[in-house]
Design a protein around this motif. Structure first.
Motif, PDB file in Angstrom:
ATOM      1  N   UNK A   1       0.833  -1.211   0.000  1.00 29.84           N
ATOM      2  CA  UNK A   1       0.000   0.000   0.000  1.00 29.84           C
ATOM      3  C   UNK A   1       0.868   1.261   0.000  1.00 29.84           C
ATOM      4  N   UNK A   2       1.894   1.286   0.852  1.00 31.72           N
ATOM      5  CA  UNK A   2       2.783   2.453   0.921  1.00 31.72           C
ATOM      6  C   UNK A   2       3.566   2.622  -0.381  1.00 31.72           C
ATOM      7  N   UNK A   3       4.034   1.495  -0.914  1.00 32.62           N
ATOM      8  CA  UNK A   3       4.796   1.535  -2.159  1.00 32.62           C
ATOM      9  C   UNK A   3       3.945   2.079  -3.299  1.00 32.62           C
ATOM     10  N   UNK A   4       2.703   1.604  -3.405  1.00 37.91           N
ATOM     11  CA  UNK A   4       1.814   2.070  -4.470  1.00 37.91           C
ATOM     12  C   UNK A   4       1.473   3.544  -4.316  1.00 37.91           C
ATOM     13  N   UNK A   5       1.281   3.966  -3.069  1.00 38.79           N
ATOM     14  CA  UNK A   5       0.928   5.368  -2.837  1.00 38.79           C
ATOM     15  C   UNK A   5       2.064   6.293  -3.295  1.00 38.79           C
ATOM     16  N   UNK A   6       3.304   5.929  -2.951  1.00 39.13           N
ATOM     17  CA  UNK A   6       4.438   6.752  -3.360  1.00 39.13           C
ATOM     18  C   UNK A   6       4.658   6.692  -4.862  1.00 39.13           C
ATOM     19  N   UNK A   7       4.424   5.532  -5.463  1.00 37.72           N
ATOM     20  CA  UNK A   7       4.617   5.390  -6.903  1.00 37.72           C
ATOM     21  C   UNK A   7       3.639   6.269  -7.669  1.00 37.72           C
ATOM     22  N   UNK A   8       2.378   6.271  -7.229  1.00 34.98           N
ATOM     23  CA  UNK A   8       1.373   7.126  -7.888  1.00 34.98           C
ATOM     24  C   UNK A   8       1.704   8.594  -7.655  1.00 34.98           C
TER      25      UNK A   8
ATOM     26  N   UNK B   1       5.265  11.275   5.784  1.00 42.14           N
ATOM     27  CA  UNK B   1       3.918  11.765   6.045  1.00 42.14           C
ATOM     28  C   UNK B   1       2.894  11.067   5.139  1.00 42.14           C
ATOM     29  N   UNK B   2       3.264  10.853   3.887  1.00 43.74           N
ATOM     30  CA  UNK B   2       2.369  10.152   2.958  1.00 43.74           C
ATOM     31  C   UNK B   2       2.218   8.690   3.369  1.00 43.74           C
ATOM     32  N   UNK B   3       3.338   8.072   3.749  1.00 42.05           N
ATOM     33  CA  UNK B   3       3.291   6.659   4.159  1.00 42.05           C
ATOM     34  C   UNK B   3       2.259   6.410   5.252  1.00 42.05           C
ATOM     35  N   UNK B   4       2.230   7.293   6.207  1.00 41.36           N
ATOM     36  CA  UNK B   4       1.379   7.085   7.367  1.00 41.36           C
ATOM     37  C   UNK B   4       0.098   7.911   7.358  1.00 41.36           C
ATOM     38  N   UNK B   5      -0.140   8.580   6.216  1.00 41.20           N
ATOM     39  CA  UNK B   5      -1.404   9.321   6.074  1.00 41.20           C
ATOM     40  C   UNK B   5      -1.578  10.416   7.108  1.00 41.20           C
ATOM     41  N   UNK B   6      -0.488  11.093   7.452  1.00 41.04           N
ATOM     42  CA  UNK B   6      -0.532  12.087   8.509  1.00 41.04           C
ATOM     43  C   UNK B   6      -0.884  13.488   8.014  1.00 41.04           C
TER      44      UNK B   6
END
Length: 398
Positions: free
Chosen positions: A12-19, A389-394
């Motif tokens: 999930x974290x990897x996909x979020x950063x990739x997008x 911050x993106x990884x943890x949705x902060x």
């Protein structure tokens, strides 16, 4: 079950950063194009984009025609939503910058640090003052900042924000992040300068040079200057090792009976190709005070100077070969004073590399110069804050 949950969270974290990186580098861009670029499914891209919009990082723009068929809704970064701070602390100089979502420096300032001003409080005072001045000049309220990233030389406990040891600053076990965070009143992330430099450089190359179907996106940064070090970025994440000291290639031994290194061992690689090592060798022939002088003697045709530079290029090529054999990266970024202060050194090392690179590894990677130059540590440090911050949705819209 726990392992499966961990794997899902990692993906999930990897996909979020990739997008996010896709949008950052290619905006405006459609969801369909992100899927093509990243190799992810349309459904996954849709879910991740929805998350990024919810976090206030991405927004939809006017629809434009994609040619034949339905119009595509384009995506942009919401550049006014948040701001990050990137800081580089060096032996005698501190630099700070305000960085927007696109990775662009809005404003930067720097301050020389005298030898007697290396105390922690004075350095923190300088950083706080630089950030406050830049924010006031740009009219950016404190609520816009999500955090500050700091890159400095030494061994860093990034999880605790502690400088375990920095020879350049003369520090041991300094809780730097905690002290700075209390003064800045925002989260502070601390890491080794080469690691954040590699993160900054790789952020602006990965999607341009790595095909979507590639199993792993690995970028190695090799820096040659006052020291010799390397850093590895795997899928836009810093590879740290068990104690965040991965990449200390300067202390790999190439001759157990060689020169004495400051670490106490003999034959460390850095005793052959750092600025100091080259100048020590040159001064056996003629008084030389800096690298520029050594390069000048080489250009004037002095055989001793050419021999010193040629041998240094050979050792750098050997270093790159060893990194390639160990990690099989897609790309290598070659940086540092030795490379950047003379326009011909990059090509010279690249030519030497052909003598040492193994047949199976030839053509398996591309080598680049630094793209961000002196700003790379600040941009990479700011990127590290944003990444966490993106990884943890902060992040939340103010």
């Amino acid at each position: 079950m726990l392992l499966e949950k961990h794997d899902q969270e990692f993906i999930r974290k990897k996909n979020r950063m990739l997008v996010f990186n896709s949008i950052q580098q290619h905006h405006p861009i459609s969801r369909t194009d992100i899927a093509k670029l990243s190799g992810m499914s349309a459904a996954t891209v849709g879910r991740v984009v929805a998350d990024l919009i919810e976090l206030g990082l991405v927004k939809e723009t006017d629809q434009i025609s994609g040619g034949v068929g339905r119009k595509a809704t384009m995506l942009e970064l919401d550049l006014e939503s948040i701001m990050t701070v990137g800081v580089e602390v060096d032996r005698n100089l501190t630099k700070a910058a305000l960085v927007d979502l696109s990775g662009r420096i809005i404003v930067e300032k720097q301050q020389l640090i005298d030898q007697n001003e290396k105390q922690l409080d004075n350095l923190i005072d300088a950083i706080v003052r630089l950030v406050a001045e830049m924010a006031a000049e740009q009219g950016i309220p404190h609520s816009k900042f999500i955090g500050a990233g700091v890159g400095l030389p030494g061994i860093i406990d990034s999880e605790q924000g502690v400088v375990v040891f920095s020879a350049q600053l003369g520090w041991r076990n300094v809780p730097f992040a905690e002290r700075l965070e209390a003064r800045l009143n925002m989260p502070v992330v601390l890491d080794n300068d080469l690691k954040v430099k590699a993160l900054g450089e790789s952020s602006f190359r990965s999607l341009d040079v790595i095909p979507a179907e590639t199993v792993e996106n690995i970028t190695a940064l090799v820096s040659v200057g006052s020291g010799l070090g390397a850093a590895l970025i795997m899928d836009q994440k810093i590879y740290r090792g068990s104690r965040n000291i991965a990449g200390e290639i300067g202390h790999s031994i190439i001759d157990p009976n060689g020169k004495l290194c400051e670490c106490g061992k003999r034959g460390c690689l850095q005793t052959y190709i750092t600025d100091l090592a080259l100048l020590q060798e040159a001064n056996q022939i003629r008084e030389v005070s800096n690298l520029q002088e050594l390069f000048r003697y080489m250009e004037q045709g002095e055989p001793w100077a050419r021999s010193i530079i040629d041998r240094a290029c050979s050792y750098i090529a050997i270093t790159i070969n060893n990194v390639v054999c160990t990690y099989n990266p897609n790309s290598i970024i070659l940086t540092g004073k030795f490379i950047e202060e003379h326009p011909g050194m990059f090509e010279a090392v690249n030519l030497k590399l052909q003598e040492f690179i193994g047949e199976h590894f030839s053509g398996s990677f591309e080598m680049f110069r630094s793209k961000l130059g002196e700003r790379s540590v600040m941009i990479g440090a700011a990127k590290l804050v944003l990444q966490q911050q993106i990884d943890y949705g902060l992040i939340h819209k103010s």
